[in-house]
Design a protein around this motif. Structure first.
Motif, PDB file in Angstrom:
ATOM      1  N   GLU A   1       5.077  79.585   2.354  1.00  0.00           N
ATOM      2  CA  GLU A   1       3.710  79.362   1.894  1.00  0.00           C
ATOM      3  C   GLU A   1       3.689  78.527   0.618  1.00  0.00           C
ATOM      4  O   GLU A   1       2.839  77.640   0.449  1.00  0.00           O
ATOM      5  CB  GLU A   1       3.014  80.706   1.648  1.00  0.00           C
ATOM      6  CG  GLU A   1       2.717  81.507   2.902  1.00  0.00           C
ATOM      7  CD  GLU A   1       3.953  82.159   3.509  1.00  0.00           C
ATOM      8  OE1 GLU A   1       3.894  82.541   4.695  1.00  0.00           O
ATOM      9  OE2 GLU A   1       4.979  82.281   2.796  1.00  0.00           O
ATOM     10  N   GLU A   2       4.628  78.799  -0.285  1.00  0.00           N
ATOM     11  CA  GLU A   2       4.729  78.022  -1.527  1.00  0.00           C
ATOM     12  C   GLU A   2       5.099  76.574  -1.223  1.00  0.00           C
ATOM     13  O   GLU A   2       4.577  75.641  -1.844  1.00  0.00           O
ATOM     14  CB  GLU A   2       5.781  78.660  -2.437  1.00  0.00           C
ATOM     15  CG  GLU A   2       5.949  77.993  -3.794  1.00  0.00           C
ATOM     16  CD  GLU A   2       7.007  78.662  -4.635  1.00  0.00           C
ATOM     17  OE1 GLU A   2       7.745  77.938  -5.354  1.00  0.00           O
ATOM     18  OE2 GLU A   2       7.123  79.912  -4.583  1.00  0.00           O
ATOM     19  N   LEU A   3       5.971  76.386  -0.241  1.00  0.00           N
ATOM     20  CA  LEU A   3       6.376  75.032   0.164  1.00  0.00           C
ATOM     21  C   LEU A   3       5.185  74.247   0.707  1.00  0.00           C
ATOM     22  O   LEU A   3       4.933  73.101   0.301  1.00  0.00           O
ATOM     23  CB  LEU A   3       7.476  75.137   1.220  1.00  0.00           C
ATOM     24  CG  LEU A   3       7.895  73.841   1.928  1.00  0.00           C
ATOM     25  CD1 LEU A   3       8.559  72.886   0.948  1.00  0.00           C
ATOM     26  CD2 LEU A   3       8.828  74.144   3.092  1.00  0.00           C
ATOM     27  N   VAL A   4       4.429  74.851   1.611  1.00  0.00           N
ATOM     28  CA  VAL A   4       3.277  74.171   2.208  1.00  0.00           C
ATOM     29  C   VAL A   4       2.231  73.850   1.150  1.00  0.00           C
ATOM     30  O   VAL A   4       1.651  72.745   1.139  1.00  0.00           O
ATOM     31  CB  VAL A   4       2.670  75.051   3.320  1.00  0.00           C
ATOM     32  CG1 VAL A   4       1.361  74.443   3.819  1.00  0.00           C
ATOM     33  CG2 VAL A   4       3.653  75.203   4.476  1.00  0.00           C
ATOM     34  N   ALA A   5       1.982  74.792   0.251  1.00  0.00           N
ATOM     35  CA  ALA A   5       0.993  74.565  -0.804  1.00  0.00           C
ATOM     36  C   ALA A   5       1.397  73.400  -1.694  1.00  0.00           C
ATOM     37  O   ALA A   5       0.552  72.576  -2.084  1.00  0.00           O
ATOM     38  CB  ALA A   5       0.817  75.832  -1.634  1.00  0.00           C
TER      39      ALA A   5
ATOM     40  N   VAL B   1      11.437  62.808  -5.580  1.00  0.00           N
ATOM     41  CA  VAL B   1      11.157  63.974  -6.415  1.00  0.00           C
ATOM     42  C   VAL B   1      11.745  65.202  -5.728  1.00  0.00           C
ATOM     43  O   VAL B   1      11.327  65.550  -4.618  1.00  0.00           O
ATOM     44  CB  VAL B   1       9.638  64.163  -6.623  1.00  0.00           C
ATOM     45  CG1 VAL B   1       9.366  65.379  -7.507  1.00  0.00           C
ATOM     46  CG2 VAL B   1       9.030  62.907  -7.235  1.00  0.00           C
ATOM     47  N   GLN B   2      12.705  65.824  -6.361  1.00  0.00           N
ATOM     48  CA  GLN B   2      13.337  67.002  -5.761  1.00  0.00           C
ATOM     49  C   GLN B   2      12.708  68.271  -6.314  1.00  0.00           C
ATOM     50  O   GLN B   2      12.550  68.435  -7.523  1.00  0.00           O
ATOM     51  CB  GLN B   2      14.841  67.014  -6.045  1.00  0.00           C
ATOM     52  CG  GLN B   2      15.551  68.178  -5.363  1.00  0.00           C
ATOM     53  CD  GLN B   2      17.047  68.060  -5.439  1.00  0.00           C
ATOM     54  OE1 GLN B   2      17.600  66.983  -5.253  1.00  0.00           O
ATOM     55  NE2 GLN B   2      17.706  69.161  -5.726  1.00  0.00           N
ATOM     56  N   ARG B   3      12.352  69.180  -5.409  1.00  0.00           N
ATOM     57  CA  ARG B   3      11.718  70.426  -5.807  1.00  0.00           C
ATOM     58  C   ARG B   3      12.269  71.564  -4.959  1.00  0.00           C
ATOM     59  O   ARG B   3      13.062  71.350  -4.027  1.00  0.00           O
ATOM     60  CB  ARG B   3      10.193  70.345  -5.654  1.00  0.00           C
ATOM     61  CG  ARG B   3       9.568  69.193  -6.433  1.00  0.00           C
ATOM     62  CD  ARG B   3       8.078  69.300  -6.481  1.00  0.00           C
ATOM     63  NE  ARG B   3       7.667  70.476  -7.256  1.00  0.00           N
ATOM     64  CZ  ARG B   3       6.421  70.956  -7.248  1.00  0.00           C
ATOM     65  NH1 ARG B   3       5.502  70.395  -6.491  1.00  0.00           N
ATOM     66  NH2 ARG B   3       6.107  72.000  -7.975  1.00  0.00           N
ATOM     67  N   ALA B   4      11.832  72.781  -5.263  1.00  0.00           N
ATOM     68  CA  ALA B   4      12.282  73.949  -4.519  1.00  0.00           C
ATOM     69  C   ALA B   4      11.131  74.938  -4.410  1.00  0.00           C
ATOM     70  O   ALA B   4      10.203  74.941  -5.226  1.00  0.00           O
ATOM     71  CB  ALA B   4      13.480  74.603  -5.206  1.00  0.00           C
TER      72      ALA B   4
ATOM     73  N   PRO C   1       0.582  67.979 -12.833  1.00  0.00           N
ATOM     74  CA  PRO C   1       1.413  69.182 -12.989  1.00  0.00           C
ATOM     75  C   PRO C   1       2.390  69.401 -11.836  1.00  0.00           C
ATOM     76  O   PRO C   1       3.505  69.898 -12.045  1.00  0.00           O
ATOM     77  CB  PRO C   1       0.377  70.316 -13.053  1.00  0.00           C
ATOM     78  CG  PRO C   1      -0.865  69.671 -13.557  1.00  0.00           C
ATOM     79  CD  PRO C   1      -0.858  68.283 -13.008  1.00  0.00           C
ATOM     80  N   ALA C   2       1.997  69.034 -10.616  1.00  0.00           N
ATOM     81  CA  ALA C   2       2.871  69.234  -9.462  1.00  0.00           C
ATOM     82  C   ALA C   2       4.127  68.380  -9.535  1.00  0.00           C
ATOM     83  O   ALA C   2       5.133  68.692  -8.893  1.00  0.00           O
ATOM     84  CB  ALA C   2       2.113  68.929  -8.174  1.00  0.00           C
ATOM     85  N   LEU C   3       4.071  67.294 -10.311  1.00  0.00           N
ATOM     86  CA  LEU C   3       5.230  66.417 -10.474  1.00  0.00           C
ATOM     87  C   LEU C   3       5.926  66.639 -11.802  1.00  0.00           C
ATOM     88  O   LEU C   3       7.125  66.407 -11.934  1.00  0.00           O
ATOM     89  CB  LEU C   3       4.792  64.948 -10.354  1.00  0.00           C
ATOM     90  CG  LEU C   3       4.056  64.568  -9.071  1.00  0.00           C
ATOM     91  CD1 LEU C   3       3.617  63.110  -9.132  1.00  0.00           C
ATOM     92  CD2 LEU C   3       4.929  64.820  -7.856  1.00  0.00           C
ATOM     93  N   ALA C   4       5.161  67.097 -12.794  1.00  0.00           N
ATOM     94  CA  ALA C   4       5.715  67.261 -14.140  1.00  0.00           C
ATOM     95  C   ALA C   4       6.792  68.329 -14.199  1.00  0.00           C
ATOM     96  O   ALA C   4       7.698  68.251 -15.026  1.00  0.00           O
ATOM     97  CB  ALA C   4       4.595  67.601 -15.121  1.00  0.00           C
TER      98      ALA C   4
ATOM     99  N   VAL D   1       0.588  67.620  -3.426  1.00  0.00           N
ATOM    100  CA  VAL D   1       1.080  66.256  -3.643  1.00  0.00           C
ATOM    101  C   VAL D   1       0.241  65.246  -2.863  1.00  0.00           C
ATOM    102  O   VAL D   1      -0.035  64.140  -3.338  1.00  0.00           O
ATOM    103  CB  VAL D   1       2.566  66.157  -3.251  1.00  0.00           C
ATOM    104  CG1 VAL D   1       3.016  64.696  -3.170  1.00  0.00           C
ATOM    105  CG2 VAL D   1       3.429  66.904  -4.255  1.00  0.00           C
ATOM    106  N   SER D   2      -0.201  65.615  -1.658  1.00  0.00           N
ATOM    107  CA  SER D   2      -0.960  64.683  -0.812  1.00  0.00           C
ATOM    108  C   SER D   2      -2.307  64.321  -1.412  1.00  0.00           C
ATOM    109  O   SER D   2      -2.927  63.325  -1.003  1.00  0.00           O
ATOM    110  CB  SER D   2      -1.160  65.290   0.579  1.00  0.00           C
ATOM    111  OG  SER D   2      -2.015  66.424   0.519  1.00  0.00           O
TER     112      SER D   2
END
Length: 331
Positions: free
Chosen positions: A136-140, A128-131, A109-112, A145-146
């Motif tokens: 906090e949302e960025l770190v999560a 993979v480009q995201r926003a 889901p994190a990539l989909a 992904v890791s």
């Protein structure tokens, strides 16, 4: 954030790479398909019945023609979102190297839900480009992904500023005079609707209602309110059937030279956009060309700049493109 002199900052919400707003005929289409494209450009959500009446064909034929254009990725009914509404404070690219034996990006889901994904042609690597709206949302998202199985390594580059290049012309409609009619904050339902309409600007209210758990009537009112507020605009982008070679060029430049190098890059016809980013290679440059030899020549010309200390080249193939960014008002 403001762009430097001679460049235009792109809001964190840039149009689908490879798409263009077409004026005139689209190469390779017959007269009927040309009419359909013109009608879609005028009204991305025109009904199939109205479309059929306008071109003088049975509704079933018009529907089949329209579906064929969309399925072949020649037209893309979608939306653009007002830059101040999106509120994506952090735009970043994650570079994923696949574990040995993996073929294709893991189904997670994190990539989909990533709006833009590209596969590096010369390595088992994906961009993979995201926003994210908050730190906090960025770190999560990075932590998630890791932990995905099948990923050997992951690195992340945060875009600090984005600039349009000489190849950007026509990639997305410029919001001249585009002002919001309301200061109402978007809620979770609005954002789900926006995500759905980005992927399919002609999505039915019935289909959208299922995704947000509202009635069809309530869903329609929600979408119309977004339009009335000028938070979104429906557009149709057209992909001309012309092959294009693309590459990401990572550049290392001394901080004092950033502005001058970015300005030179943005003046080149082979450059679609430039990002100032975090990391040792502090510039990412999206290079396009009509053929592989032309792409090689373009990259060779760029890296001859004496202010570029080091560079990395990643020729890529776009796997997914659901972005709907627009050039920001330079004022």
């Amino acid at each position: 954030m403001r762009a430097g002199s001679g460049t235009v900052l792109i809001s964190p919400d840039v149009g689908p790479v490879g798409f263009t707003i077409v004026k005139g005929d689209v190469p390779g289409l017959d007269a009927t398909d040309q009419q359909i494209v013109a009608l879609l450009i005028a009204d991305a959500r025109i009904s199939t019945r109205a479309l059929a009446q306008a071109i003088g064909l049975p509704e079933s034929t018009a529907r089949a023609r329209l579906r064929g254009l969309i399925d072949k990725d020649l037209v893309g009914p979608t939306i653009v979102v007002h830059p101040s509404v999106e509120d994506h404070r952090f735009v970043y690219v994650t570079r994923l190297t696949l574990a040995e034996g993996m073929v294709g990006l893991p189904d997670h889901p994190a990539l989909a839900d990533a709006p833009w994904v590209a596969r590096v042609a010369t390595a088992p690597t994906y961009f993979v480009q995201r926003a994210a709206r908050t730190f906090e949302e960025l770190v999560a998202a990075i932590d998630t992904v890791s932990e995905i199985d099948g990923i050997a390594s992951a690195s992340h580059s945060l875009f600090l500023r984005l600039f349009v290049g000489g190849n950007w012309d026509g990639q997305a409609p410029t919001p001249q005079g585009w002002e919001l009619n309301s200061d109402r904050a978007l809620d979770a339902i609005d954002r789900v609707l926006i995500q759905g309409l980005r992927r399919d600007g002609r999505a039915s209210y019935t289909a959208l209602a299922v995704t947000v758990g509202l009635t069809v009537v309530a869903t329609r009112k929600r979408v119309l309110r977004l339009v009335d507020d000028q938070a979104i605009r429906f557009v149709t982008r057209v992909r001309t059937p012309v092959d294009e070679q693309t590459a990401n060029l990572d550049l290392q430049v001394a901080p004092r030279d950033l502005s001058s190098v970015i300005q030179r890059l943005c003046s080149l016809d082979c450059v679609r956009y430039v990002a100032e980013q975090t990391g040792g290679h502090n510039i990412a440059c999206h290079v396009v060309a009509p053929s592989t030899p032309d792409l090689t020549a373009a990259i060779g010309h760029i890296v001859q700049d004496p202010q570029i200390i080091a560079h990395q080249v990643f020729p890529f193939v776009t796997v997914r493109d659901e972005l709907s960014w627009v050039p920001a008002d330079p004022g």
